[in-house]
Design a protein around this motif. Structure first.
Motif, PDB file in Angstrom:
ATOM      1  N   PRO A 197       0.794  -1.233   0.000  1.00 47.59           N
ATOM      2  CA  PRO A 197       0.000   0.000   0.000  1.00 47.59           C
ATOM      3  C   PRO A 197       0.827   1.283   0.000  1.00 47.59           C
ATOM      4  O   PRO A 197       0.462   2.246  -0.695  1.00 47.59           O
ATOM      5  N   GLU A 198       1.912   1.324   0.753  1.00 46.81           N
ATOM      6  CA  GLU A 198       2.692   2.565   0.792  1.00 46.81           C
ATOM      7  C   GLU A 198       3.407   2.812  -0.533  1.00 46.81           C
ATOM      8  O   GLU A 198       3.465   3.952  -1.012  1.00 46.81           O
ATOM      9  N   LYS A 199       3.959   1.766  -1.128  1.00 43.97           N
ATOM     10  CA  LYS A 199       4.585   1.913  -2.439  1.00 43.97           C
ATOM     11  C   LYS A 199       3.548   2.370  -3.461  1.00 43.97           C
ATOM     12  O   LYS A 199       3.824   3.222  -4.312  1.00 43.97           O
ATOM     13  N   TYR A 200       2.341   1.809  -3.365  1.00 45.50           N
ATOM     14  CA  TYR A 200       1.231   2.229  -4.227  1.00 45.50           C
ATOM     15  C   TYR A 200       0.949   3.721  -4.037  1.00 45.50           C
ATOM     16  O   TYR A 200       0.757   4.455  -5.010  1.00 45.50           O
ATOM     17  N   ALA A 201       0.931   4.176  -2.786  1.00 44.54           N
ATOM     18  CA  ALA A 201       0.656   5.591  -2.516  1.00 44.54           C
ATOM     19  C   ALA A 201       1.707   6.487  -3.144  1.00 44.54           C
ATOM     20  O   ALA A 201       1.387   7.511  -3.774  1.00 44.54           O
ATOM     21  N   LEU A 202       2.976   6.103  -3.007  1.00 46.25           N
ATOM     22  CA  LEU A 202       4.075   6.955  -3.464  1.00 46.25           C
ATOM     23  C   LEU A 202       4.280   6.889  -4.977  1.00 46.25           C
ATOM     24  O   LEU A 202       4.640   7.893  -5.601  1.00 46.25           O
ATOM     25  N   GLN A 203       4.058   5.715  -5.563  1.00 47.75           N
ATOM     26  CA  GLN A 203       4.366   5.548  -6.979  1.00 47.75           C
ATOM     27  C   GLN A 203       3.142   5.633  -7.890  1.00 47.75           C
ATOM     28  O   GLN A 203       3.295   5.768  -9.104  1.00 47.75           O
ATOM     29  N   HIS A 204       1.957   5.553  -7.276  1.00 47.49           N
ATOM     30  CA  HIS A 204       0.743   5.564  -8.105  1.00 47.49           C
ATOM     31  C   HIS A 204      -0.234   6.662  -7.693  1.00 47.49           C
ATOM     32  O   HIS A 204      -0.492   7.593  -8.450  1.00 47.49           O
TER      33      HIS A 204
END
Length: 491
Positions: A197-204
């Protein structure tokens, strides 16, 4: 000048000073700082906006009554309601996945100029299209959607093959109606969100949101889908700090409170009740959203009696404005882009009332009391019964013209306009015997009371602490407000 009006004017001066000073400052990435940013005054003046929930889910346009049809993909893939949605999908779309079904979202009858014409006629001052719901499908050309999903997942590259959002914004720019967007932080089945989820927030999500903001410069940024993760995972405070300090819309944009698990009704700007007409927020500004029926997106399972009447909607608007809030009323076009006739009718009916009585709504603020109650209990709560899907609409009737035995009603709603030094009273019905008493109100000998629709001066007299208003004999050819009657009072 009377104390009530002095209080109203003083409050406005303080708000203007705070607004000017706040917009000159920088906001740090913490709630203590971000919560100080004032709500833009244009939004407080506007009072009435239109939500538009439309996407691939509008092709199916199906959910059991009392459920959101825009959640179609979620209901389908989680086998909700004992498989009712999955059964419907199988019968209509066979073995197609939601993503394959979405290719049938053609928007072939979408005419944004016609939408905007209707919105103008409704009396709404801003519009918030759902540019991306929880299924992740974007109304606008967006590379992040395609890259993260691994296939075309925006309206420019599949389905309509059009920039649906850009076309709507272009049409709105020819009017005085302000354009905003709804943006879901999360996407139910996005592979990156499910894995990290955090990678999704930052990259998407955050890059996608910034692309949306800088490309279209919306006046409203309505966020949702935050509840699964904390504001830390969403990097919400860093995002808002960028939005308020660096973005192209930093001075004018309206934001909300859905920025992470636990932030709603606690942090952020405008609070967002949803089908919660009995919630109170004190001095904190709020906007209630709701559909005309229950579902936000079009649900073909809803019948005429599941839609709220124009009287309920006018009373709801009046109630919300009297308590210091806005109404964001939703419409749901079908998959072709046509707005259902019953929704069009409701918007036109509201627009007709606002054309006659809008002075009591637009540009107003809370007065020293939001309403006047008669005798009785004031704690009525809507009953929840099987098959009742009117989503609290009847609540407004129970609170105004059709009370349960022993319960009080709101005899009128109050607003005030510091600029013209007037107080307004909105009556849900024409007063019995053409006589209405406003309690605990002191008037000057030269004060004027007018019926707003016709401009008629009403006779009045001070009786101790009360004011007795005398209305003319009701004339249906002249007094056409129908759903509620507004008067202006100089005090």
């Amino acid at each position: 000048m009377k104390p009530n009006l002095i209080k109203c004017l003083a409050a406005l001066k303080i708000l203007m000073l705070l607004y000017c000073s706040a917009n000159a400052q920088s906001y740090t990435a913490d709630w203590k700082s971000l919560d100080q940013r004032p709500v833009p005054e244009w939004f407080k003046d506007a009072k009435f906006g239109i939500f538009i929930t439309w996407g691939p889910y509008s092709v199916a346009a199906y959910a059991p009554k009392g459920q959101y049809a825009e959640w179609y993909q979620y209901w389908l893939q989680t086998n909700a309601f004992n498989g009712a949605v999955a059964k419907y999908h199988k019968e209509v779309f066979g073995d197609q996945s939601y993503y394959e079904m979405a290719k049938s979202f053609k928007a072939e009858l979408y005419q944004p100029e016609e939408w905007v014409k209707l919105i103008e006629q409704s009396g709404a001052k801003y519009v918030v299209p759902v540019a991306k719901h929880h299924d992740g499908f974007c109304w606008w050309p967006n590379k992040y959607a395609n890259e993260t999903w691994g296939f075309p997942w925006n309206a420019k590259d599949m389905g309509p093959k059009r920039d649906l959002l850009g076309e709507l914004f272009a049409a709105l720019k020819k009017t005085q109606v302000k354009a905003g967007v709804y943006f879901s932080w999360y996407e139910w089945f996005n592979p990156l969100y499910k894995s990290n989820p955090e990678k999704y927030a930052l990259q998407h999500a955050i890059p996608q949101a910034k692309d949306l903001i800088e490309r279209y410069q919306p006046e409203v940024f309505w966020t949702d889908g935050e509840w699964d993760q904390t504001d830390t995972t969403w990097h919400a405070t860093e995002f808002l700090s960028w939005l308020y300090n660096e973005s192209s819309i930093k001075k004018t944009v309206v934001t909300y409170d859905r920025y992470g698990k636990g932030t709603r009704f606690k942090h952020g700007s405008v609070y967002t009740p949803e089908y919660q007409p009995d919630m109170e927020f004190g001095d904190h500004y709020f906007e209630e959203s709701r559909g005309i029926g229950f579902s936000y997106s079009y649900n073909k399972m809803e019948d005429a009696w599941d839609y709220n009447s124009p009287q309920i909607l006018v009373l709801l608007l009046s109630d919300l404005v009297s308590r210091g809030g806005n109404l964001l009323l939703d419409i749901g076009p079908d998959g072709s882009g046509k707005i259902p006739a019953i929704m069009q009718e409701r918007l036109l009916q509201m627009g007709s009332w606002l054309k006659k009585n809008g002075e009591a709504i637009y540009n107003t603020r809370r007065w020293d009391r939001p309403c006047q109650w008669n005798e009785g209990k004031r704690d009525y709560k809507p009953k929840r019964t099987p098959g009742d899907f009117k989503a609290n609409g009847d609540f407004m009737l129970k609170m105004t013209i059709d009370p349960e035995p022993g319960y009080a009603v709101k005899e009128c709603f109050f607003t005030c306009n510091p600029a013209n030094k007037k107080v307004y009273a909105i009556l849900p019905k024409w007063p019995a015997n053409n006589r209405f008493i406003i309690r605990k109100l002191k008037m000057k000998p030269n004060s004027l009371v007018r019926l707003i629709e016709t401009g008629e001066l009403l006779k009045w007299k001070q009786v101790k602490e009360d004011v007795v208003l005398t209305f003319p004999a009701f004339n249906p050819d002249q007094h056409k407000s129908e759903y509620a009657f507004a008067v202006s009072i100089t005090i």
